[in-house]
Motif scaffolding. Structure first.
Motif, PDB file in Angstrom:
ATOM      1  N   SER A  66     -72.313 -44.963 -25.621  1.00 18.30           N
ATOM      2  CA  SER A  66     -71.816 -43.605 -25.332  1.00 18.30           C
ATOM      3  C   SER A  66     -72.449 -43.037 -24.059  1.00 18.30           C
ATOM      4  CB  SER A  66     -72.075 -42.677 -26.521  1.00 18.30           C
ATOM      5  OG  SER A  66     -73.450 -42.658 -26.818  1.00 18.30           O
ATOM      6  N   GLN A  67     -73.481 -43.710 -23.541  1.00 20.03           N
ATOM      7  CA  GLN A  67     -74.094 -43.251 -22.287  1.00 20.03           C
ATOM      8  C   GLN A  67     -73.630 -44.076 -21.091  1.00 20.03           C
ATOM      9  OE1 GLN A  67     -78.272 -43.488 -23.183  1.00 20.03           O
ATOM     10  NE2 GLN A  67     -78.100 -42.022 -24.853  1.00 20.03           N
ATOM     11  N   ARG A  68     -72.605 -44.883 -21.282  1.00 17.45           N
ATOM     12  CA  ARG A  68     -72.237 -45.841 -20.241  1.00 17.45           C
ATOM     13  C   ARG A  68     -70.839 -45.600 -19.657  1.00 17.45           C
ATOM     14  NH1 ARG A  68     -74.524 -49.481 -17.834  1.00 17.45           N
ATOM     15  NH2 ARG A  68     -73.111 -51.169 -18.411  1.00 17.45           N
ATOM     16  N   ASP A  69     -70.303 -44.388 -19.847  1.00 18.88           N
ATOM     17  CA  ASP A  69     -68.938 -44.128 -19.376  1.00 18.88           C
ATOM     18  C   ASP A  69     -68.777 -44.392 -17.872  1.00 18.88           C
ATOM     19  OD1 ASP A  69     -67.811 -43.627 -21.770  1.00 18.88           O
ATOM     20  OD2 ASP A  69     -67.558 -41.462 -21.505  1.00 18.88           O
ATOM     21  N   ASP A  70     -69.816 -44.080 -17.083  1.00 16.57           N
ATOM     22  CA  ASP A  70     -69.692 -44.284 -15.624  1.00 16.57           C
ATOM     23  C   ASP A  70     -69.461 -45.755 -15.306  1.00 16.57           C
ATOM     24  OD1 ASP A  70     -70.128 -41.626 -15.376  1.00 16.57           O
ATOM     25  OD2 ASP A  70     -72.154 -41.789 -14.519  1.00 16.57           O
ATOM     26  N   ALA A  71     -70.165 -46.620 -16.007  1.00 15.62           N
ATOM     27  CA  ALA A  71     -70.012 -48.066 -15.761  1.00 15.62           C
ATOM     28  C   ALA A  71     -68.605 -48.529 -16.157  1.00 15.62           C
ATOM     29  CB  ALA A  71     -71.071 -48.843 -16.542  1.00 15.62           C
ATOM     30  N   TYR A  72     -68.087 -47.998 -17.274  1.00 11.86           N
ATOM     31  CA  TYR A  72     -66.747 -48.412 -17.707  1.00 11.86           C
ATOM     32  C   TYR A  72     -65.693 -47.852 -16.746  1.00 11.86           C
ATOM     33  CZ  TYR A  72     -69.638 -48.928 -21.886  1.00 11.86           C
ATOM     34  OH  TYR A  72     -70.648 -49.225 -22.753  1.00 11.86           O
ATOM     35  N   ALA A  80     -66.122 -47.303 -13.577  1.00 10.97           N
ATOM     36  CA  ALA A  80     -66.168 -48.118 -12.351  1.00 10.97           C
ATOM     37  C   ALA A  80     -65.398 -49.422 -12.555  1.00 10.97           C
ATOM     38  CB  ALA A  80     -67.634 -48.399 -11.970  1.00 10.97           C
ATOM     39  N   ALA A  81     -65.517 -50.005 -13.733  1.00 13.06           N
ATOM     40  CA  ALA A  81     -64.795 -51.254 -14.010  1.00 13.06           C
ATOM     41  C   ALA A  81     -63.290 -50.989 -14.038  1.00 13.06           C
ATOM     42  CB  ALA A  81     -65.262 -51.840 -15.344  1.00 13.06           C
ATOM     43  N   LEU A  82     -62.893 -49.865 -14.638  1.00 15.97           N
ATOM     44  CA  LEU A  82     -61.461 -49.538 -14.667  1.00 15.97           C
ATOM     45  C   LEU A  82     -60.941 -49.329 -13.242  1.00 15.97           C
ATOM     46  CD1 LEU A  82     -58.875 -48.953 -16.244  1.00 15.97           C
ATOM     47  CD2 LEU A  82     -59.629 -46.568 -16.474  1.00 15.97           C
ATOM     48  N   LEU A 140     -60.318 -52.579 -11.672  1.00 19.58           N
ATOM     49  CA  LEU A 140     -59.068 -53.178 -12.172  1.00 19.58           C
ATOM     50  C   LEU A 140     -57.849 -52.505 -11.532  1.00 19.58           C
ATOM     51  CD1 LEU A 140     -59.960 -53.532 -15.973  1.00 19.58           C
ATOM     52  CD2 LEU A 140     -59.849 -55.369 -14.276  1.00 19.58           C
ATOM     53  N   LYS A 141     -57.953 -51.180 -11.315  1.00 19.79           N
ATOM     54  CA  LYS A 141     -56.849 -50.456 -10.664  1.00 19.79           C
ATOM     55  C   LYS A 141     -56.683 -50.960  -9.234  1.00 19.79           C
ATOM     56  CE  LYS A 141     -57.406 -46.102 -13.183  1.00 19.79           C
ATOM     57  NZ  LYS A 141     -57.892 -44.722 -13.120  1.00 19.79           N
ATOM     58  N   THR A 142     -57.801 -51.121  -8.536  1.00 23.23           N
ATOM     59  CA  THR A 142     -57.758 -51.590  -7.141  1.00 23.23           C
ATOM     60  C   THR A 142     -57.073 -52.951  -7.058  1.00 23.23           C
ATOM     61  OG1 THR A 142     -59.802 -50.403  -6.760  1.00 23.23           O
ATOM     62  CG2 THR A 142     -59.231 -52.050  -5.114  1.00 23.23           C
ATOM     63  N   ARG A 143     -57.314 -53.772  -8.065  1.00 27.43           N
ATOM     64  CA  ARG A 143     -56.705 -55.108  -8.078  1.00 27.43           C
ATOM     65  C   ARG A 143     -55.241 -55.082  -8.510  1.00 27.43           C
ATOM     66  NH1 ARG A 143     -59.628 -60.428  -9.608  1.00 27.43           N
ATOM     67  NH2 ARG A 143     -57.445 -60.922  -9.406  1.00 27.43           N
ATOM     68  N   GLY A 144     -54.770 -53.922  -8.956  1.00 28.03           N
ATOM     69  CA  GLY A 144     -53.405 -53.841  -9.484  1.00 28.03           C
ATOM     70  C   GLY A 144     -53.270 -54.561 -10.822  1.00 28.03           C
ATOM     71  N   PHE A 189     -62.895 -45.308 -23.576  1.00 23.31           N
ATOM     72  CA  PHE A 189     -62.729 -46.678 -23.090  1.00 23.31           C
ATOM     73  C   PHE A 189     -62.632 -47.613 -24.287  1.00 23.31           C
ATOM     74  CE2 PHE A 189     -64.588 -44.480 -19.491  1.00 23.31           C
ATOM     75  CZ  PHE A 189     -63.727 -44.900 -18.484  1.00 23.31           C
ATOM     76  N   ALA A 190     -61.848 -48.664 -24.113  1.00 29.97           N
ATOM     77  CA  ALA A 190     -61.618 -49.579 -25.231  1.00 29.97           C
ATOM     78  C   ALA A 190     -62.777 -50.567 -25.367  1.00 29.97           C
ATOM     79  CB  ALA A 190     -60.304 -50.329 -25.023  1.00 29.97           C
TER      80      ALA A 190
END
Ligand code: GLU
Length: 313
Positions: free
Chosen positions: A79-85, A87-89, A92-96, A177-178
């Motif tokens: 629950s303290q890691r939303d920033d990391a998730y 950034a990963a999302l 993934l968006k950048t990669r399409g 985040f899932a």
């Protein structure tokens, strides 16, 4: 083959206290790490806030200590890691690789399901949102190819994500985040080399390997230990009212966990305490002796398992 020093982990969801099934998974990952002098990290998977129970995370830590399952370092709290998730999302968006999805649960109610009962997403929003629709969740586009992977207990396996899973959610309609995304980000962040967990997650592994590939993250070595079922054949869980681990007779309960993992302790250890049993088991641990078939929990042979504690609702 992974040649980095062993780093394993246990990643409970604090939806309630640990039960016998979660003990089996914890013991297996602890032993697999300790048998080779590896590190064993702990991660509290409290991502799904609505399902978490206040106080359960602390209870789980006390239960692990009471069973001699000590961990290394600080506990990572999802629950303290939303920033990391996030950034990963973004990556993934950048990669399409992901797209917004407007489908509601009721719109998907008639969609086909896979062998695990999960919805096979029909791809409605894959090529753009329908006119006027509002984005609710984010899904990752999966390829129509076979993902092959090796499990140390189940051997060589393969899954076609397009046929068996469909485009899956990485950020939910409620803004959370899932699990699939968080687990991949955190396994990499914690430097996990070996994942040992319950077989209910076996068919989540190709999704996680695919996300690792997209995000340029290493893939750990996987092993899925048999699920413990109750006498009705159901997985032990909060939903099936599995009782919390007992607070007495822990040596006997741990012995049952070792039996479920194909490592029955010798009779001389019949009265042994958890620490002695774990010392014996880490010296005798061979993951190839862990069965693939589920073990049935027999409350009659696990003292206090049901007698002294109320079933956890
Ligand atoms: N939090 C998950 C559970 O309690 C385990 C996730 C994992 O080990 O990858 O079932």
């Amino acid at each position: 083959m992974n040649s980095a020093p062993y780093v394993g982990r246990f990643a409970p969801s604090p939806t309630g206290p640990l039960h016998f099934g979660s003990l089996v998974a914890a013991v297996a990952s602890w032993l697999d790490a300790r048998a080779v002098g590896g590190r064993w990290l702990l991660r509290m998977e409290d991502l799904d806030r609505p399902r978490c129970e206040p106080g359960a995370a602390d209870t789980i830590l006390r239960q692990l200590e009471a069973y001699g399952l000590y961990w290394d370092g600080a506990v990572l709290v999802q629950s303290q890691r939303d920033d990391a998730y996030a950034a990963a999302l973004d990556a993934l968006k950048t990669r399409g690789a992901v797209y917004p999805c407007a489908c509601t649960r009721s719109q998907l109610a008639q969609a086909p399901r896979n062998h695990e009962g999960e919805i096979l997403y029909p791809g409605t929003c894959r090529n753009g949102l329908p006119a006027g629709a509002i984005a609710r969740a984010w899904r990752v586009k999966v390829p129509d190819v076979r993902t092959r992977f090796h499990d140390r207990i189940h051997g060589d396996l393969q899954q076609n994500l397009a046929h068996d899973v469909g485009d899956f959610i990485v950020k939910r309609a409620d803004g959370l985040f899932a699990y699939q995304l968080a687990v991949v980000v955190d396994d990499a962040f914690q430097g996990i080399t070996h994942v040992v967990r319950g077989a209910d997650l076996l068919w989540n592994t190709p999704r996680q390997i695919y996300l690792q590939t997209l995000l340029g993250l290493p893939t750990p070595v996987y092993a899925h230990v048999p699920l413990v079922t109750n006498t009705a054949g159901q997985k032990l869980s909060k939903q099936t009212l599995a009782p919390a681990l007992p607070e007495t007779g822990r040596g006997a309960v741990l012995t049952q966990a070792l039996v479920a993992l194909g490592h029955p302790p010798p009779v001389e250890l019949a009265e042994a305490k958890p620490d002695e049993l774990l010392t014996w088991a880490s010296a005798h641990w061979h993951i190839e002796n862990v069965p693939t078939r589920p073990a049935v929990a027999n409350p009659a042979s696990a003292p206090d398992n049901s007698a002294s504690l109320p079933a956890h609702p």
